[in-house]
Structures are given as structure tokens and as C-alpha cells.
Design an enzyme around this catalytic site. Structure first.
Site, PDB file in Angstrom:
ATOM      1  N   ARG A 236       3.623  35.219  35.066  1.00  0.00           N
ATOM      2  CA  ARG A 236       3.683  35.390  36.519  1.00  0.00           C
ATOM      3  C   ARG A 236       4.142  36.816  36.810  1.00  0.00           C
ATOM      4  O   ARG A 236       4.905  37.411  36.048  1.00  0.00           O
ATOM      5  CB  ARG A 236       4.656  34.396  37.160  1.00  0.00           C
ATOM      6  N   HIS A 284      -5.577  38.918  37.461  1.00  0.00           N
ATOM      7  CA  HIS A 284      -5.027  37.558  37.395  1.00  0.00           C
ATOM      8  C   HIS A 284      -6.121  36.528  37.097  1.00  0.00           C
ATOM      9  O   HIS A 284      -6.247  35.508  37.784  1.00  0.00           O
ATOM     10  CB  HIS A 284      -4.325  37.191  38.711  1.00  0.00           C
TER      11      HIS A 284
END
Length: 321
Positions: A236, A284
Site C-alpha cells: 500500500r 497500482h
């Protein structure tokens, strides 16, 4: 008696996260259940029994008085559980083989890119320079995987089979065949001291926020053919102190970094990561999973739950994953 409806609430900007496409997928696998794309579709809040979500607007789920379970469509749940109005119902993580396999592909690819000196070779090609360097064996490189959940365990196992010296670190003790495991703050120092390539697949919790910082990087092993440690983060964005990463790349504390996640996404155009010569970045998408498989997984979990069996992969809210 009609089945409880499924609400789909998605805030995403990429084609893979098109809300309408997700509604179509769920409609195809929930043939006898109403699927409502919200906001927009006409649906009584009291009819909603389940919600399939990705970064829903805070407070949106509190509108459903008969909600029984929430299915988070991505691996990370930090954005979801940060909602203080979240109803007290089970939160289910997506945990399917497709997601695990894709993350392992990403991790292995980037470990190999740094190990096999691909940034140097790419630059040599661009400059039309034929200058091969000595290539060391995988057994000369120690890879450390932070986070030994489903994703971390699979990536560590594949890297071990490729010949790397692999260790893992987690908050609580774990045991994996052929993998040296460390845990807690006591084990972190030992783990870092034997790591040349640091792979981070940790969940984002209050304890792990900004764990990827100068203090951690300065404890990594520098005695490898790489010359300086390498960071790979596909966990993350909130795990990394981005100012520390940039300064450590600039002063040589880190030799390179592969980053798939960032604190602000999409990555702002002014970010120094875009053009940093020691950074390989991706948008991502390390573990962008097959949406058809995810929707089928959610539908099967609902059927399992309604048949009186427990849900799989329920998030422990006290731990945050």
C-alpha cells in the site's frame, strides 16, 4: 421469499474499475438476485443485504439497515475500514488464486529485473553500448519479504525455488518450509541485516504506516553484488515515507526501487518518482485481478453464507486485515 439485493459501490478511475462493467458482471452471476449500481439505480435501502465495494464514499454503507456482509473487491481494506460509520457486519477480503498469482508475477519479475541488471542493460541499449557486466547467481542475493499472508508466502516460495536466499518478516510468528522467518520488532533488525532486496506486501495499519523509511533502509545489508539495497513495494502507498525513499535513492542508501503504490494516486504529474533514474514505477496494477473471477467468488460466498456456512477471509478489524 426474494433474495436480498446486492449493491455495487465503486469509486475507480480505470477501465478495469468501470462501475457499469462491474454491475454487468455481478448481474451475470447473480441471476436471481437484484443487483443495484449505486448511486443511480432505483433500489430501496432496506432491500440491500450485501455490498460489493471498492473505496466507497464514507457513510454510504450506513444507509442500508439490513446489510449482512460487505465484500471488498481489492486486496487492501484500509480505505474501507477507515469509515467510522461502517456497519457492524463482516468485511470479506478478495482472496483468490488469480490475485495471488498476479502479485507473485510482479514480485518475481522485479526481483529478477534488479538481480539481472535490467535497468543497466536497458540504458546500454538506449545508448547503443555493448558492455555486458558480470552476472552473479541468484544464490548470492538475499531477498526479504515483509508480510507473510497469502501473497507474501506464495512470492517467497517461488523466489526460493529460483535459488534466492529468502527470508520473511511478519508481525506475529510464522513458519514456512525452507524460509527463514522473523517476527515482531525484535526480529525486524535481524531480518533487515540479512536482506539485499526488500519486498513489501504488508497490509496498511496504524502500526505499519510509513514503515518503509530511512531507519529501515539504513539497516539493510549492503554487502551484495547489487552494491546497494533495493526496495520493491506492491503493498500500500501509505506504507512508504516517500521523502525518505527519494533522499535514500539520492544518497545511495538505496540503490533502486520498484514502486507500484503511492500515497497519492493517481501519482501527481509533479512527483519526482516519474523521472527518477533509479525508480521503476507502475500504476497500482501489480495484482489487477480478473474481474469475472472476483464477481463469481463474491456470488459463491453469498450463496455459502445464505446456506448457513461461514464466510471465508473475513477481516479482523482489530488487526486491520
Amino acid at each position: 421469499m426474494s433474495k436480498a439485493a446486492l449493491a455495487v459501490l465503486i469509486n475507480g478511475g480505470t477501465d478495469n474499475w468501470s462501475p457499469q462493467r462491474w454491475k454487468e458482471r455481478f448481474t451475470s452471476v447473480c441471476e436471481d438476485r437484484q443487483v443495484a449500481l449505486l448511486p443511480g439505480d432505483a433500489c430501496r435501502p432496506e432491500d440491500i443485504g450485501y455490498a460489493a465495494v471498492w473505496k466507497p464514499t464514507p457513510g454510504a454503507l450506513a444507509a442500508f439497515p439490513n446489510l449482512k456482509a460487505v465484500f471488498n473487491l481489492g486486496a487492501g481494506v484500509d480505505a474501507l475500514i477507515a469509515d467510522k460509520t461502517l456497519p457492524n457486519v463482516p468485511i470479506v477480503r478478495v482472496a483468490i488464486g488469480d490475485l495471488t498469482g498476479r502479485m507473485t508475477e510482479y514480485v518475481v519479475m522485479h526481483v529478477l529485473m534488479h538481480h539481472r541488471q535490467q535497468p543497466y542493460l536497458s540504458q546500454s541499449q538506449q545508448n547503443k553500448i555493448w558492455a555486458p557486466r558480470h552476472q552473479w547467481a541468484a544464490s548470492e542475493i538475499s531477498v526479504g519479504v515483509m508480510g507473510l499472508g497469502t501473497l507474501g508466502r506464495d512470492a517467497a516460495d517461488v523466489l526460493k525455488r529460483l535459488g534466492f536466499r529468502v527470508a520473511g518478516w511478519s508481525a506475529s510468528p510464522k513458519s514456512l518450509p525452507g524460509i527463514e522467518c522473523f517476527s515482531g520488532q525484535t526480529g525486524l533488525k535481524q531480518f533487515l541485516a540479512r536482506t539485499n532486496i526488500l519486498v513489501c506486501l504488508l497490509p496498511l495499519t496504524p502500526d505499519t504506516r510509513h514503515i518503509l523509511n530511512r531507519s529501515v533502509f539504513s539497516q539493510l545489508d549492503r554487502n551484495s553484488p547489487l552494491g546497494a539495497p533495493v526496495l520493491i513495494n506492491a503493498g500500500r502507498g501509505g506504507l512508504q515515507n516517500e521523502a525518505d525513499i527519494l533522499s535514500c535513492l539520492d544518497d545511495g542508501t538505496l540503490g533502486a526501487a520498484s514502486l507500484d503504490v503511492f500515497e497519492s494516486e493517481p501519482l501527481p504529474a509533479q512527483s519526482l518518482f516519474w523521472s527518477h533514474p533509479k525508480v521503476i514505477l507502475s500504476p497500482h496494477n501489480a495484482a489487477d485481478t480478473d474481474p469475472t473471477e472476483i464477481s463469481a467468488y463474491v456470488a459463491s460466498q453469498i450463496e455459502q453464507f445464505e446456506a448457513g456456512r461461514p464466510l471465508d477471509n473475513v477481516v479482523d478489524l482489530t488487526r486491520g486485515y
